[in-house]
Design an enzyme around this catalytic site. Sequence first.
Site, PDB file in Angstrom:
ATOM      1  N   ASP A  83       0.638  -1.305  -0.134  1.00 20.97           N
ATOM      2  CA  ASP A  83       0.000  -0.161   0.038  1.00 20.97           C
ATOM      3  C   ASP A  83       1.000   1.269  -0.022  1.00 20.97           C
ATOM      4  O   ASP A  83       1.954   1.209   0.771  1.00 20.97           O
ATOM      5  CB  ASP A  83      -0.963  -0.049   1.192  1.00 20.97           C
ATOM      6  N   HIS A 177      -7.118  10.656   5.447  1.00 21.33           N
ATOM      7  CA  HIS A 177      -6.263   9.523   5.744  1.00 21.33           C
ATOM      8  C   HIS A 177      -6.287  10.108   7.303  1.00 21.33           C
ATOM      9  O   HIS A 177      -6.074  11.242   7.946  1.00 21.33           O
ATOM     10  CB  HIS A 177      -4.744   9.533   5.564  1.00 21.33           C
ATOM     11  N   SER A 208     -11.608   5.082   7.598  1.00 21.48           N
ATOM     12  CA  SER A 208     -11.491   5.326   8.796  1.00 21.48           C
ATOM     13  C   SER A 208     -12.484   6.492   9.486  1.00 21.48           C
ATOM     14  O   SER A 208     -12.997   6.499  10.451  1.00 21.48           O
ATOM     15  CB  SER A 208     -10.366   4.941   9.492  1.00 21.48           C
TER      16      SER A 208
HETATM   17 ZN   LIG Z   1      -4.423   5.578   1.764  1.00 23.60          ZN
END
Ligand SMILES: [Zn+2]
Length: 286
Positions: A83, A177, A208
Amino acid sequence: MPAAAMSEIVQSARAAGRGIGAFNVIGIEHAEAIVAGAEAAASPVVLQISENCAAYHGALEPIARACLSIAGSVDVPVAVHLDHATREDLVHAAAGLAVQSVMYDASALSYERNVEATAAVTRWCHDHGIWVEAELGEIGGKNGVHSPLARTRPDEAAAYVAATGVDALAVAVGSSHAMLTRDASLDLGLIAEIHQAVSVPLVLHGSSGVADAGLAAAVRAGMTKINVATQLNKAFTAAVRACLNGDAGMVDPRRYGSAGRDAVAAEVARLLRVIGGADDPVSPVE
Ligand SMILES: [Zn+2]
């Protein structure tokens, strides 16, 4: 069985209009917990290792080998993914370790340089059988400098996919993020427009910061891969903190580590039901 192919997991989810959960690993407990949560939800899942996580461990290899081993030890399909790689040498290291999907992140570059760099990496990856995700429209929050107001334009997204050949596209649609609260507001109309304009699966980063209802709505609007990191770290750390606060004599990491692992597994299972459609009363049961 060996780690599953990302292309199969993501394409079958997209065809069914379901989301696929992609969760960031920190240590081996995270990987064990994410897979346990996927088993509990009877769902495929993605274990993601970020460039920052590889740096934390000093190299990609130890954590990647652990993830591949754990991925191959269960009956649900588990893909292992690199990632937010900004360095090509890390992409090459992933290939050498049989990690067969990567996110190459050139989003900090200008559009033209992003296209040029991503197209070159994608050509190399496809020659080596590796699935590639890239990002267009810098998603807020990494290093704390970008705005959640960033937006990816549908026409530019279509041109970018055509010019680079990527297999999936991360887009900026209102998430950011590393959010500790779950109150980001997603631009669902824009998700639907990009979904119409682009042939490859779409990826939501910064998930999130989005509440359950927003995640389910994002999937209904056309999002497929839902990346979650901070939400699991919150669950892990809260459980560890509760353990340690409750017993000043606790020194065995297996005791608080297993509490953190259990909390992450429960949150993964819960989120997979939300984004996989199982808890969504609007969607018909597949
Ligand atoms: Zn990301």
